[in-house]
Design a protein around this motif. Structure first.
Motif, mmCIF file in Angstrom:
data_model
loop_
_atom_site.group_PDB
_atom_site.id
_atom_site.type_symbol
_atom_site.label_atom_id
_atom_site.label_comp_id
_atom_site.label_asym_id
_atom_site.label_seq_id
_atom_site.Cartn_x
_atom_site.Cartn_y
_atom_site.Cartn_z
ATOM 1 N N VAL B 9 -7.129 15.206 -6.016
ATOM 2 C CA VAL B 9 -8.723 15.081 -6.347
ATOM 3 C C VAL B 9 -9.037 14.345 -7.637
ATOM 4 N N ALA B 10 -8.245 15.401 -8.572
ATOM 5 C CA ALA B 10 -8.627 14.909 -10.072
ATOM 6 C C ALA B 10 -8.151 13.461 -10.366
ATOM 7 N N ARG B 11 -6.941 13.158 -9.933
ATOM 8 C CA ARG B 11 -6.525 11.662 -10.127
ATOM 9 C C ARG B 11 -7.611 10.754 -9.454
ATOM 10 N N ALA B 12 -7.934 11.127 -8.329
ATOM 11 C CA ALA B 12 -8.722 10.175 -7.393
ATOM 12 C C ALA B 12 -10.259 10.145 -8.160
ATOM 13 N N SER B 14 -10.532 9.945 -11.144
ATOM 14 C CA SER B 14 -10.281 9.053 -12.371
ATOM 15 C C SER B 14 -10.218 7.663 -11.866
ATOM 16 N N GLY B 15 -10.176 7.479 -10.801
ATOM 17 C CA GLY B 15 -10.363 6.061 -10.035
ATOM 18 C C GLY B 15 -8.891 5.869 -9.392
ATOM 19 N N ASP B 16 -7.987 6.594 -9.197
ATOM 20 C CA ASP B 16 -6.699 6.266 -8.922
ATOM 21 C C ASP B 16 -6.759 6.501 -7.190
ATOM 22 N N ALA B 17 -6.895 5.020 -6.922
ATOM 23 C CA ALA B 17 -7.001 5.199 -5.388
ATOM 24 C C ALA B 17 -5.654 5.668 -4.596
ATOM 25 N N SER B 18 -4.449 5.324 -5.025
ATOM 26 C CA SER B 18 -3.375 5.783 -4.300
ATOM 27 C C SER B 18 -3.297 7.200 -4.151
ATOM 28 N N LEU B 23 -4.476 11.814 0.041
ATOM 29 C CA LEU B 23 -5.316 12.845 0.639
ATOM 30 C C LEU B 23 -5.713 12.785 2.048
ATOM 31 N N ILE B 24 -6.175 11.550 2.211
ATOM 32 C CA ILE B 24 -6.543 10.981 3.506
ATOM 33 C C ILE B 24 -5.474 11.003 4.427
#
Lengths: 119, 187
Positions: B9-12, B14-18, B23-24
């Motif tokens: 979640v923290a990476r997402a 910051s814009g990390d789509a992968s 996660l999904i």
């Protein structure tokens, strides 16, 4: 540990919704195509990134700073101890001076006064 | 080692789509079954999942407890499915001018039987409350333990057990004069 509820379960396999890798790829892939086609997220990526990094490193940073302070203090104290004792009379005189004048010593003064005393 | 939801979640954020994709994928099955519990149609549930995933990406900053991303995602899926169900209910009472031909597609007898059996089951499931339907699908269909069902649905384990018990009692009551096809399907 086994779950006793498992033995009593209702067979819902006829619903036809078993696990399907192809389905997951299709749905997740569709969502990711839409996400990647979007503009970058509304909040500024740079700002978000900085805030996120600060939030992420705040507590570990504090812990590291505390550790450095403890190690540095211990090093200074042990160095001073090795250099020898201060004259107890000097310490007593200083304490008496503070008591007489009503002076409340700050941390620096306390540290300097008792510096190196092995007590 | 598997990366935690909180880290992803923290990476997402910051814009990390992968990271978000991971996660999904991780929570897809739960999301799909929650959507199915509300809609009962595979294609509708898939559409809802996709919409909910995109919505979660847009609002990832609103996920206050990153370690509970799964529960947050499923809540979004539930809300999206609820809206979709209301929309479908309104649409169902309107004439479908362009539906000609869909019902006339010939189906093999076995496929018809399967469809009817599925319809019997779904009709029974529809008599349950929303949360009972979610619990019975996740536990009895998917085989999740109560601890996992409770965590993903953001309820206590005790409530998960209670919902399951109630759902089974209602379903057994509805299905006890079972269509013989259900037995045939199980064999």
């Amino acid at each position: 540990m086994t779950d006793p509820d498992r033995d009593d379960r209702i067979d819902l396999s006829a619903l036809g919704i078993s696990h399907d890798d192809g389905q997951m790829k299709r749905v997740v892939g569709g969502a990711m195509d839409r996400i990647r086609a979007m503009e970058p997220r509304a909040s500024s990526p740079e700002d978000t990134s900085i805030l996120t990094e600060v939030a992420r490193w705040w507590y570990p940073g504090l812990a590291a700073a505390a550790l450095v302070a403890v190690v540095a203090g211990a090093t200074v104290l042990s160095g001073n101890m090795r250099r020898g004792r201060y004259d107890d009379a000097q310490v007593a005189a200083r304490l008496a001076e503070w008591a007489r004048t009503g002076h409340v010593p700050d941390n620096g003064e306390l540290f300097a006064t008792f510096h190196g005393l092995d007590r | 080692m598997t990366e935690s939801d909180a880290s992803l979640v923290a990476r997402a954020r910051s814009g990390d789509a992968s990271a978000f994709e991971t996660l999904i994928q991780r929570h897809f099955r739960g999301a799909f079954l929650v959507a199915m519990a509300h809609l009962g149609e595979r294609s509708d549930a898939e559409d809802v999942c996709q919409d909910a995933f995109v919505r979660c990406w847009e609002r990832i900053d609103d996920c206050r407890d990153a370690a509970k991303f799964g529960a947050w995602l499923l809540r979004t899926v539930r809300n999206t499915a609820h809206n979709r169900r209301e929309y479908l209910a309104v649409r169902a009472v309107q004439p479908l001018d362009d539906a000609d031909g869909v019902a006339s597609v010939a189906s093999p007898e076995s496929e018809l039987d399967r469809r009817e059996l599925r319809a019997v089951l779904w009709n029974a499931l529809r008599q349950l409350g929303d949360i009972q339907r979610e619990v019975v699908l996740l536990h009895d269909h998917e085989g999740w333990p109560h601890a996992e069902v409770a965590a993903r649905l953001d309820i206590s384990e005790l409530m998960s057990r209670r919902h399951l018990s109630d759902a089974r009692r209602i379903l057994r009551g509805l299905l006890q004069d079972d269509d013989p096809r259900m037995e045939a399907e199980r064999d």
